[in-house]
Design a protein around this motif. Structure first.
Motif, PDB file in Angstrom:
ATOM      1  N   LEU A  35      27.155  13.880 -12.444  1.00  0.00           N
ATOM      2  CA  LEU A  35      28.123  13.305 -13.377  1.00  0.00           C
ATOM      3  C   LEU A  35      28.350  11.821 -13.098  1.00  0.00           C
ATOM      4  N   ILE A  36      28.421  11.466 -11.809  1.00  0.00           N
ATOM      5  CA  ILE A  36      28.612  10.056 -11.444  1.00  0.00           C
ATOM      6  C   ILE A  36      27.439   9.208 -11.918  1.00  0.00           C
ATOM      7  N   LEU A  37      26.217   9.714 -11.697  1.00  0.00           N
ATOM      8  CA  LEU A  37      25.025   8.977 -12.135  1.00  0.00           C
ATOM      9  C   LEU A  37      24.967   8.851 -13.654  1.00  0.00           C
TER      10      LEU A  37
ATOM     11  N   VAL B  39      25.414  19.804  -6.758  1.00  0.00           N
ATOM     12  CA  VAL B  39      24.843  18.545  -7.260  1.00  0.00           C
ATOM     13  C   VAL B  39      25.566  18.045  -8.510  1.00  0.00           C
ATOM     14  N   LEU B  40      26.453  18.860  -9.081  1.00  0.00           N
ATOM     15  CA  LEU B  40      27.134  18.480 -10.317  1.00  0.00           C
ATOM     16  C   LEU B  40      27.954  17.205 -10.185  1.00  0.00           C
ATOM     17  N   PRO B  41      28.779  17.013  -9.129  1.00  0.00           N
ATOM     18  CA  PRO B  41      29.565  15.767  -9.035  1.00  0.00           C
ATOM     19  C   PRO B  41      28.696  14.511  -9.011  1.00  0.00           C
TER      20      PRO B  41
END
Length: 277
Positions: free
Chosen positions: A11-13, A6-8
């Motif tokens: 980070l985008i959010l 869920v990290l990518p």
């Protein structure tokens, strides 16, 4: 491992959603003059908003556009989705007719709005047709550059956002339920009201969220189709931005975001939108 997955997205959010909104919130507390922004922490921008009667009239106008657009897009969207789901029985024709509905979206919103001008103008197709048939004696002035033109453009632009989720809900309805309603003595209208409509509530809620949020934040349509004669929150924000009053525009944006989020939260409490997701 789960956290890495869920990290990518997180980070985008954070980068493209949370940080920009946070920056707008910070700027909304700044002061400003004619020539400069003054980093500070003042409530002046919010005090001016809530103390002005113009703010409430602008919001009332925006709510009017949102309510009328929602009503007409719901009526049209539900009718189109019902026809596609229950009267077109072959999948290939359903897909073909659904794609036909998307054709207007192949061009930009601006082009589609401009296309209404030669239709609704004083010397446009509608007025010329009515004059030729003797229905009216002089051109109708309220067809263009009016609230009517704004709502018409909104409905034209955003109806598909209501059609898609409602159609998705209807396609999930088990036809045996409808047959059971008919076997129980329910007519077409009672079946529609007591069976189909309740099962479509999640789709209606999602479509409503799309339409309301789009209308509430729009300023191009209001400005263009009203000829600058109608007001909305988006138009007010854009005017302040043009005058370099960025903190005041940021305060407007935060209040509008809060209002829209409350409206979305109310819709999600009324209807379980997660059923559609």
């Amino acid at each position: 491992m789960r956290y890495l997955q869920v990290l990518p997205l997180t980070l985008i959010l954070l980068i493209f959603l949370v940080v920009p909104i946070a920056l707008i919130g910070v700027v909304s507390f700044w002061d400003y003059s004619e020539f400069a922004l003054i980093p500070d922490f003042v409530w002046t921008n919010y005090e001016e908003l809530f103390s002005s009667s113009l703010t409430y009239s602008i919001y009332l106008s925006t709510f009017k556009f949102a309510a009328l657009t929602w009503l007409f897009t719901l009526l049209i969207g539900f009718t189109v989705a019902y026809f596609l789901a229950f009267h077109v029985h072959q999948l290939k024709w359903q897909i073909a007719l659904f794609l036909l509905c998307t054709i207007p979206f192949w061009t930009s919103n601006i082009i589609r709005m401009i296309a209404w001008i030669p239709v609704l103008g004083r010397h446009g197709l509608v007025n010329q047709g009515l004059l030729a048939t003797g229905v009216i004696d002089e051109p109708l002035e309220w067809l263009l550059f009016s609230d009517f033109a704004v709502v018409l453009a909104f409905v034209h632009l955003f109806t598909l956002f209501m059609v898609v989720p409602i159609f998705n809900s209807m396609m999930r309805i088990d036809h045996s339920i409808i047959e059971a309603a008919y076997d129980g003595g329910a007519g077409p209208w009672r079946t529609l009201w007591h069976v189909i409509l309740p099962l479509c509530k999640p789709g209606i809620a999602i479509g409503s969220i799309f339409v309301i949020t789009l209308v509430m934040g729009d300023f191009v349509t209001v400005q263009m189709m009203s000829g600058g004669q109608s007001a909305s929150v988006g138009v007010a924000m854009n005017n302040k931005r043009a005058l370099l009053q960025y903190p005041a525009a940021a305060a407007d944006a935060i209040i509008l975001l809060s209002v829209v989020l409350m409206m979305v939260a109310a819709l999600m409490r009324i209807v379980n939108v997660r059923k559609e997701l």
